[in-house]
Write a protein that holds these residues in place. Structure first.
Motif, mmCIF file in Angstrom:
data_model
loop_
_atom_site.group_PDB
_atom_site.id
_atom_site.type_symbol
_atom_site.label_atom_id
_atom_site.label_comp_id
_atom_site.label_asym_id
_atom_site.label_seq_id
_atom_site.Cartn_x
_atom_site.Cartn_y
_atom_site.Cartn_z
ATOM 1 N N ALA A 1 39.241 36.150 -29.739
ATOM 2 C CA ALA A 1 38.706 35.825 -28.409
ATOM 3 C C ALA A 1 39.650 36.210 -27.276
ATOM 4 C CB ALA A 1 38.396 34.326 -28.332
ATOM 5 N N TRP A 2 40.821 36.720 -27.581
ATOM 6 C CA TRP A 2 41.823 37.013 -26.546
ATOM 7 C C TRP A 2 41.383 38.177 -25.656
ATOM 8 C CZ3 TRP A 2 47.575 36.985 -28.439
ATOM 9 C CH2 TRP A 2 47.874 35.755 -29.044
ATOM 10 N N THR A 3 41.917 38.153 -24.447
ATOM 11 C CA THR A 3 41.848 39.313 -23.562
ATOM 12 C C THR A 3 43.260 39.615 -23.076
ATOM 13 O OG1 THR A 3 41.401 37.917 -21.627
ATOM 14 C CG2 THR A 3 39.488 38.823 -22.805
ATOM 15 N N VAL A 4 43.458 40.836 -22.578
ATOM 16 C CA VAL A 4 44.794 41.241 -22.169
ATOM 17 C C VAL A 4 44.697 42.138 -20.941
ATOM 18 C CG1 VAL A 4 44.730 43.126 -23.856
ATOM 19 C CG2 VAL A 4 46.920 42.396 -22.901
ATOM 20 N N GLU A 5 45.688 42.009 -20.049
ATOM 21 C CA GLU A 5 45.808 42.862 -18.873
ATOM 22 C C GLU A 5 47.226 43.420 -18.809
ATOM 23 O OE1 GLU A 5 44.803 40.521 -15.495
ATOM 24 O OE2 GLU A 5 42.647 40.440 -15.969
ATOM 25 N N ALA A 6 47.407 44.491 -18.032
ATOM 26 C CA ALA A 6 48.719 45.112 -17.882
ATOM 27 C C ALA A 6 48.867 45.627 -16.462
ATOM 28 C CB ALA A 6 48.893 46.254 -18.873
ATOM 29 N N ASP A 7 50.134 45.866 -16.066
ATOM 30 C CA ASP A 7 50.358 46.436 -14.739
ATOM 31 C C ASP A 7 49.924 47.887 -14.687
ATOM 32 O OD1 ASP A 7 52.595 47.104 -16.470
ATOM 33 O OD2 ASP A 7 53.549 47.959 -14.694
ATOM 34 N N THR A 8 49.921 48.551 -15.861
ATOM 35 C CA THR A 8 49.543 49.953 -15.936
ATOM 36 C C THR A 8 49.186 50.296 -17.368
ATOM 37 O OG1 THR A 8 50.310 52.226 -15.615
ATOM 38 C CG2 THR A 8 51.958 50.621 -16.267
ATOM 39 N N TYR A 9 48.338 51.322 -17.549
ATOM 40 C CA TYR A 9 48.035 51.808 -18.890
ATOM 41 C C TYR A 9 47.558 53.246 -18.788
ATOM 42 C CZ TYR A 9 43.071 51.085 -17.805
ATOM 43 O OH TYR A 9 41.816 51.138 -17.228
ATOM 44 N N GLU A 10 47.632 53.946 -19.894
ATOM 45 C CA GLU A 10 47.181 55.333 -19.955
ATOM 46 C C GLU A 10 45.726 55.340 -20.424
ATOM 47 O OE1 GLU A 10 46.515 59.135 -19.732
ATOM 48 O OE2 GLU A 10 48.298 58.143 -18.897
ATOM 49 N N ALA A 11 44.815 55.709 -19.517
ATOM 50 C CA ALA A 11 43.384 55.552 -19.772
ATOM 51 C C ALA A 11 42.820 56.626 -20.699
ATOM 52 C CB ALA A 11 42.621 55.566 -18.445
ATOM 53 N N THR A 12 43.312 57.869 -20.607
ATOM 54 C CA THR A 12 42.687 58.960 -21.360
ATOM 55 C C THR A 12 43.670 59.829 -22.142
ATOM 56 O OG1 THR A 12 42.813 60.414 -19.415
ATOM 57 C CG2 THR A 12 40.795 59.110 -19.690
ATOM 58 N N GLY A 13 44.897 59.922 -21.693
ATOM 59 C CA GLY A 13 45.818 60.929 -22.204
ATOM 60 C C GLY A 13 46.239 60.756 -23.640
ATOM 61 N N GLN A 14 46.052 59.565 -24.230
ATOM 62 C CA GLN A 14 46.516 59.362 -25.610
ATOM 63 C C GLN A 14 45.426 58.784 -26.505
ATOM 64 O OE1 GLN A 14 50.271 57.173 -24.743
ATOM 65 N NE2 GLN A 14 51.268 58.962 -25.655
ATOM 66 N N LEU A 15 44.200 58.893 -26.091
ATOM 67 C CA LEU A 15 43.082 58.473 -26.942
ATOM 68 C C LEU A 15 42.963 59.434 -28.139
ATOM 69 C CD1 LEU A 15 40.404 57.568 -24.230
ATOM 70 C CD2 LEU A 15 41.718 55.993 -25.667
ATOM 71 N N ASP B 1 45.330 44.147 -34.187
ATOM 72 C CA ASP B 1 45.928 44.015 -35.525
ATOM 73 C C ASP B 1 45.953 45.343 -36.278
ATOM 74 O OD1 ASP B 1 46.678 41.315 -35.555
ATOM 75 O OD2 ASP B 1 44.644 40.677 -36.023
ATOM 76 N N ASP B 2 46.163 46.422 -35.539
ATOM 77 C CA ASP B 2 46.293 47.748 -36.133
ATOM 78 C C ASP B 2 47.620 48.340 -35.651
ATOM 79 O OD1 ASP B 2 46.174 50.359 -36.998
ATOM 80 O OD2 ASP B 2 44.139 50.738 -36.274
ATOM 81 N N LYS B 3 48.583 48.473 -36.544
ATOM 82 C CA LYS B 3 49.910 48.950 -36.157
ATOM 83 C C LYS B 3 49.917 50.418 -35.751
ATOM 84 C CE LYS B 3 51.311 49.954 -40.936
ATOM 85 N NZ LYS B 3 51.261 51.414 -40.773
ATOM 86 N N ASP B 4 48.815 51.154 -36.044
ATOM 87 C CA ASP B 4 48.762 52.575 -35.712
ATOM 88 C C ASP B 4 48.166 52.845 -34.329
ATOM 89 O OD1 ASP B 4 49.877 53.418 -38.147
ATOM 90 O OD2 ASP B 4 47.933 53.212 -39.146
ATOM 91 N N THR B 5 47.690 51.804 -33.653
ATOM 92 C CA THR B 5 47.230 51.967 -32.275
ATOM 93 C C THR B 5 48.247 51.330 -31.342
ATOM 94 O OG1 THR B 5 45.947 49.909 -32.305
ATOM 95 C CG2 THR B 5 44.818 51.935 -33.007
ATOM 96 N N PHE B 6 48.243 51.745 -30.064
ATOM 97 C CA PHE B 6 49.277 51.240 -29.161
ATOM 98 C C PHE B 6 48.849 51.348 -27.695
ATOM 99 C CE2 PHE B 6 49.964 55.700 -30.046
ATOM 100 C CZ PHE B 6 50.179 56.270 -28.792
ATOM 101 N N TRP B 7 49.381 50.452 -26.904
ATOM 102 C CA TRP B 7 49.294 50.530 -25.435
ATOM 103 C C TRP B 7 50.441 51.389 -24.930
ATOM 104 C CZ3 TRP B 7 53.429 48.267 -22.717
ATOM 105 C CH2 TRP B 7 53.359 48.345 -21.319
#
Length: 379
Positions: free
Chosen positions: A237-251, A263-269
């Motif tokens: 149920a959690w949500t998360v916010e950040a001061d900045t994130y990369e929206a498209t460049g690393q998808l 809970d996936d160690k292979d994905t990242f902010w």
């Protein structure tokens, strides 16, 4: 007439001198005659060294002999009331003798060499100790600060180093239902078990002196899993916010804030690095757990393929409304793959928790693969 008197005086003085010389010689001989009557004293060669090694109501006597003229070593203690012989047989080297049934306490030992003629050496002396119930009763188990369970991984956080302690013995049941026992060094403040299923007990191993031949264990402490082992909080149920994130460049695997709670160690902010360009520190990630939880630890997992290009210093912050934040300790994140665990510096019950990143290795970018919290929901 005068000449006659002079001759008589000379005779008298001569007699007195003879008598004095006779008695003087007699007195001088008397001092040495009694030793000559007893014969010449012959001493055997001394042992070169004596080292009593302490144990549990026993002591190992370690002796070095460099002379080939020693037949036997005789070890005395209790003011020569007790002794034991060690056969040497006119050889050189190190000799050992275990003295058992030695009540706990301090001892003074004397070792005397005997040659094949029965001649004795002058004594060589050394102090030694034995330990027992009194020493064991003074020992306390090492402090266990907390235990964190995540699936089949169990992380044990230990307290400070204990004086005279060598390490800690840990017992648990693994995923195959087998009881496992192992030791962890006292210098280690964290122990990680990767095949844990249930149970946990531990004790502490002590050595009274560095040269001791025996160790002393405290009684095992049975850690109550249902009361003390904190589980990873469910993040569905959690949500998360950040001061900045990369929206498209690393998808599709990187960039978005949601990747920190999947809970996936292979994905990242990742902080933004396209479009308007990079942003500088500080950076932050704020998590809304939707209800209050008593937090004992948080776990941060870095992007495993860029461990050395990440934030290094951060602050754990908490808030009741998501607006006003309170600090709960500043920490350093090591360049290590997998989850790193950090405990707030004071009791923490909150709904919102934030990681405030204050510096990193490249002064601009940072990333995080996973964030988790451990404890119990209270609402």
């Amino acid at each position: 007439m005068k000449q006659f008197r002079n001759i008589c005086l000379i005779c008298i003085l001569s007699c007195i001198s003879s008598v004095s010389f006779f008695y003087s010689c007699s007195d001088m001989n008397e001092l040495s005659d009694k030793f000559l009557d007893e014969g010449e004293i012959v001493y055997a060669a001394k042992a070169d060294s004596l080292h009593p090694l302490p144990g549990n109501q026993r002591i190992m006597m370690k002796l070095w002999v460099g002379s080939q003229r020693v037949e036997t070593l005789r070890i005395y203690w209790n003011n020569y009331a007790n002794y034991v012989d060690v056969a040497v047989g006119n050889t050189t080297g190190t000799f050992e003798k275990m003295l058992d049934n030695m009540p706990e306490g301090g001892y003074i030992f004397q070792v005397v060499s005997l040659d094949k003629f029965g001649n004795k050496s002058l004594p060589l002396e050394a102090n030694g100790n034995t330990y027992g119930p009194r020493f064991r009763s003074s020992l306390n188990n090492r402090l266990l600060k907390s235990v964190i369970a995540q699936d089949n991984e169990l992380q044990i956080i230990w307290g400070g180093i204990v004086d005279k302690a060598l390490g800690t013995q840990v017992v648990y049941t693994n995923i195959n239902g087998e009881e496992v026992e192992f030791s962890t060094p006292i210098a280690s403040d964290t122990t990680i078990i990767t095949d844990w299923k249930s149970g946990l007990k531990y004790n502490t191993v002590f050595v009274p002196e560095e040269s001791a031949i025996d160790t002393f264990n405290t009684a095992f402490v049975d850690y109550e899993a249902e009361l003390h082992i904190y589980k990873k909080l469910n993040k569905l149920a959690w949500t998360v916010e950040a001061d900045t994130y990369e929206a498209t460049g690393q998808l599709p695997k990187g960039g978005l804030v949601e990747f920190t709670i999947d809970d996936d160690k292979d994905t990242f902010w990742h902080t933004r690095h396209t479009g308007e360009g990079p942003t500088n520190y500080p950076h932050w990630l704020a998590f809304d757990m939707k209800k209050k939880a008593a937090i004992t630890h948080v776990a941060l997992t870095s992007r495993h393929d860029y461990l050395t290009s990440d934030f290094t210093d951060f602050i754990i912050q908490a808030s009741d409304d998501g607006i006003t934040w309170t600090d709960y300790g500043e920490f350093k994140q090591p360049d290590i793959a997998g989850p790193q665990y950090f405990a707030p510096n004071k009791p923490l019950t909150t709904r919102y928790i934030r990681i405030w990143m204050i510096r990193g290795t490249d002064n601009q970018h940072c990333h995080m693969s996973e964030f988790s919290a451990f404890g119990n929901y209270v609402e």
